[in-house]
Design a protein around this motif. Structure first.
Motif, short mmCIF file in Angstrom:
data_model
loop_
_atom_site.label_atom_id
_atom_site.label_comp_id
_atom_site.label_asym_id
_atom_site.label_seq_id
_atom_site.Cartn_x
_atom_site.Cartn_y
_atom_site.Cartn_z
N ARG A 82 -70.25 -2.20 42.71
CA ARG A 82 -69.91 -3.18 41.54
C ARG A 82 -71.56 -3.04 40.90
O ARG A 82 -72.08 -3.74 42.06
N GLU A 111 -73.93 -5.95 40.49
CA GLU A 111 -74.11 -7.08 40.31
C GLU A 111 -75.85 -7.57 40.33
O GLU A 111 -76.38 -6.53 41.20
N GLY A 158 -74.48 -11.98 50.79
CA GLY A 158 -73.56 -12.03 50.26
C GLY A 158 -72.79 -11.20 48.83
O GLY A 158 -72.07 -11.17 49.01
N ARG A 159 -73.63 -10.28 48.25
CA ARG A 159 -73.86 -9.81 47.54
C ARG A 159 -74.08 -8.48 47.01
O ARG A 159 -75.40 -8.75 46.66
N TYR A 160 -73.68 -8.09 47.20
CA TYR A 160 -74.63 -6.21 47.29
C TYR A 160 -73.61 -5.23 46.19
O TYR A 160 -72.39 -5.25 45.62
N PHE A 209 -70.46 -2.30 48.91
CA PHE A 209 -70.58 -3.62 49.94
C PHE A 209 -69.48 -3.23 50.19
O PHE A 209 -68.31 -1.61 49.77
N GLN A 258 -65.01 -3.33 51.69
CA GLN A 258 -64.19 -4.18 51.86
C GLN A 258 -62.46 -3.82 53.18
O GLN A 258 -62.90 -2.20 53.20
N ARG A 311 -58.78 -15.74 40.02
CA ARG A 311 -58.72 -14.64 40.48
C ARG A 311 -59.39 -13.85 39.35
O ARG A 311 -58.63 -13.82 38.45
N THR A 335 -66.35 -16.25 49.49
CA THR A 335 -65.10 -15.93 49.44
C THR A 335 -64.88 -15.04 50.83
O THR A 335 -65.60 -14.40 50.27
N VAL A 336 -64.06 -15.02 51.35
CA VAL A 336 -64.86 -13.97 52.47
C VAL A 336 -63.24 -13.28 52.34
O VAL A 336 -63.26 -11.98 52.93
N CYS A 337 -62.43 -13.29 51.33
CA CYS A 337 -61.04 -12.38 51.17
C CYS A 337 -59.93 -13.39 50.06
O CYS A 337 -59.74 -14.36 49.94
N ALA A 388 -57.88 -8.52 49.78
CA ALA A 388 -59.19 -7.29 50.66
C ALA A 388 -59.71 -8.65 50.35
O ALA A 388 -60.71 -9.89 50.40
N GLY A 407 -63.43 -9.22 52.17
CA GLY A 407 -65.29 -8.86 52.25
C GLY A 407 -65.33 -8.54 53.54
O GLY A 407 -65.81 -9.68 54.43
N ARG A 417 -69.34 -10.31 54.43
CA ARG A 417 -69.06 -11.83 54.28
C ARG A 417 -68.77 -12.03 55.81
O ARG A 417 -69.34 -12.81 56.73
P1 ATP Z 1 -66.53 -12.90 43.67
O1 ATP Z 1 -65.81 -13.81 43.29
O2 ATP Z 1 -67.49 -13.50 45.42
O3 ATP Z 1 -67.77 -12.52 42.36
P2 ATP Z 1 -64.55 -11.82 43.85
O4 ATP Z 1 -63.00 -12.17 43.63
O5 ATP Z 1 -65.14 -10.50 42.29
O6 ATP Z 1 -65.36 -11.80 44.41
P3 ATP Z 1 -62.49 -9.39 45.09
O7 ATP Z 1 -62.80 -8.88 43.56
O8 ATP Z 1 -61.01 -10.33 45.28
O9 ATP Z 1 -63.46 -10.42 44.63
O10 ATP Z 1 -63.19 -8.77 46.21
C1 ATP Z 1 -62.43 -9.42 47.34
C2 ATP Z 1 -64.05 -9.44 48.38
O11 ATP Z 1 -64.75 -8.73 48.51
C3 ATP Z 1 -63.61 -11.00 48.02
O12 ATP Z 1 -63.73 -12.15 48.46
C4 ATP Z 1 -65.78 -11.37 49.03
O13 ATP Z 1 -65.83 -11.06 50.15
C5 ATP Z 1 -66.01 -9.60 49.02
N1 ATP Z 1 -67.28 -9.24 47.83
C6 ATP Z 1 -67.21 -8.89 46.21
N2 ATP Z 1 -67.96 -8.41 45.60
C7 ATP Z 1 -68.34 -8.47 46.08
C8 ATP Z 1 -70.20 -7.90 46.56
N3 ATP Z 1 -70.53 -7.65 45.03
N4 ATP Z 1 -70.67 -7.79 47.14
C9 ATP Z 1 -70.47 -8.37 49.01
N5 ATP Z 1 -68.83 -8.53 48.86
C10 ATP Z 1 -67.93 -8.96 47.88
#
Ligand code: ATP
Ligand code: MG
Length: 438
Positions: A115, A117, A122-124, A127, A129, A260, A282-284, A307, A309, A312
């Motif tokens: 992604r 981002e 914690g945001r890459y 990443f 899953q 979500r 958010t870890v899951c 799913a 992460g 995280r």
């Molecule tokens: P966030 O609110 O943190 O952006 P999300 O709702 O986009 O999360 P999901 O698509 O539900 O995330 O993905 C499930 C899990 O994957 C998340 O809870 C998080 O732990 C992990 N995750 C999502 N995006 C990233 C990211 N860019 N880098 C690392 N971990 C991620």
């Protein structure tokens, strides 16, 4: 000299010390999934772009601005590096008629997701899953199973301070009614909405509910709640989940603003959140997505999944368990002379067939220099083979970090058993018995 190349921003190398922790984690996870009867599914990292725009929704963060999409240079096909795993699982299940053939499926997957981002803790951009999908299950039981099994994993990992947030998004007609009320309400406050929310007001108003903008909190708090629009069936479904959670002793908070990020969810949604990881807590996350299979061209089929992460979770895991021991090497073989080298290779292969981890010194050097390497390798034992030993078909055993164990010279025939005794059977040497891990 040419410029050195770096990894793409937001995409990480996982170096050996760290990668060993990943592997220990993955083993634990595989075990856990097997205990719950989930079977692995592996899908390609690259998919047709249309899969994600159809599955995730056009007006979502992911599809609007986070996807790595490109045209295949050879045939112009529109492709995307997968940003998540559910769409691929569902596509694969439809394509291979998994459910038609074998009935409801409990599946899991793992791997890198992409992604675009803003990289931060914690945001890459790449990443990882681990995700679970249950296809063909309509009841609240499977929703509860997913939450209960994640709670069991946190237990296995010794994680503390993860809390469960739960909501129900209802079904189609209920959501439509809530949406209409929400839009009317938000229109009345339009002047106070930020730019993002203005844009989403008609395209995806539900997402405004989880806006993190402090200026919007009051408006959002007072907005119409989905819970008030749930019909009898949706309410019964939600109650059914909660009964099983209570039986399992899992505390939760109903969060009316939990919607979500993806369009495909309905009814039960949940997230596991921690305060220990800063903003990316958010870890899951997961929930039910009854409409997705049909939306992607399959027969109507209820489904639910989640799913987590990996980055995280690992950050959290490290916090709870502290220092982790690196993977343990058992034996380092030092040798000098051509005959000794050949014997060293043979001995090492034989021991590896006995499941021991063995490094044979490569690159020559004095015995002293080789012993230094042996010490630095972390191995429990050094095997020493010089010209004398080679001529006599014997091997010297030198314990490197086992208290009480004696240096000795043994025949080839006695080698395996002697090592086995030193490493695993001798009560004084319990310490040497572990195979890596935490
Ligand atoms: P966030 O609110 O943190 O952006 P999300 O709702 O986009 O999360 P999901 O698509 O539900 O995330 O993905 C499930 C899990 O994957 C998340 O809870 C998080 O732990 C992990 N995750 C999502 N995006 C990233 C990211 N860019 N880098 C690392 N971990 C991620
Ligand atoms: Mg996101």
């Amino acid at each position: 000299m040419s410029q050195t190349l770096q990894a793409v921003r937001g995409m990480n190398d996982v170096l050996p010390d760290e990668a060993e922790i990943w592997e220990t984690f993955e083993e634990l996870v595989r075990d856990w999934l097997q205990r719950y009867g989930y079977r692995p599914l592996r899908t390609p990292v690259v998919e047709p772009t249309a899969l994600f725009s159809r599955a995730i929704g056009e007006v979502t963060d992911i599809v609007e601005k986070e996807m790595y999409s490109f045209a295949d240079a050879l045939n112009g096909e529109k492709l995307t590096l997968r940003p998540e795993g559910t769409a691929s699982c569902v596509r694969a299940a439809i394509q291979h008629k998994l459910v038609e053939g074998a009935g409801p499926q409990r599946l899991w997957y793992q791997g890198p997701m992409f992604r675009h981002e803003r990289p931060q803790r914690g945001r890459y951009r790449q990443f990882h899953q681990i995700g679970v999908e249950a296809l063909g299950f309509a009841g609240p039981d499977i929703d509860a199973e997913h939450i209960i099994m994640t709670a069991a994993l946190w237990d296995d990992l010794g994680l503390e301070d993860v809390r469960l947030e739960l909501n129900s998004l209802g079904a189609g007609e209920e959501r439509a009614q809530h949406r209409a009320a929400l839009v009317t309400y938000l229109e009345a406050h339009q002047d106070k909405l930020d730019e993002d929310s203005q844009r989403r007001l008609h395209a995806n108003p539900l997402r405004i509910l989880d806006s993190k903008n402090p200026a919007l909190q009051d408006i959002v708090e007072a907005a119409p709640k989905l819970a008030d629009y749930l019909g009898a069936e949706s309410r019964a479904h939600f109650d059914g989940v909660q009964v099983l959670l209570k039986d399992a002793g899992i505390p939760y908070r109903i969060n009316h603003r939990l919607v979500r990020g993806l369009d495909y969810y309905n009814r039960t949604v949940f997230e596991w959140v921690t305060d220990r990881l800063g903003a990316q807590g958010t870890v899951c996350g997961g929930g039910r997505y009854d409409g997705l299979v049909e939306q992607l061209g399959g027969k109507s089929l209820p489904a639910a999944g989640f799913a987590m992460g990996v980055e995280r979770l690992l950050a959290l895991w490290r916090e709870s368990v502290g220092e982790m021991a690196p993977g343990e090497l058992e034996i380092y073989v030092v040798h000098q002379g051509a005959a000794a080298q050949r014997l060293a290779f043979q001995v090492a292969e034989a021991l590896r067939r006995d499941s021991l981890s063995v490094v044979v010194h490569c690159g020559g050097g004095s015995f002293k220099a080789q012993m230094k390497k042996a010490d630095g390798s972390g191995a429990l034992l050094a095997l020493v083979i010089g010209e004398d030993e080679a001529a006599a078909n014997e091997v010297g055993i030198k314990p490197l970090r086992l208290e009480g164990a004696q240096q000795q010279r043994v025949s080839l025939a006695a080698l395996a058993e002697t090592i086995e005794n030193i490493l695993y059977n001798d009560d004084d040497n319990d310490e040497g018995a572990g195979h890596g891990g935490v």
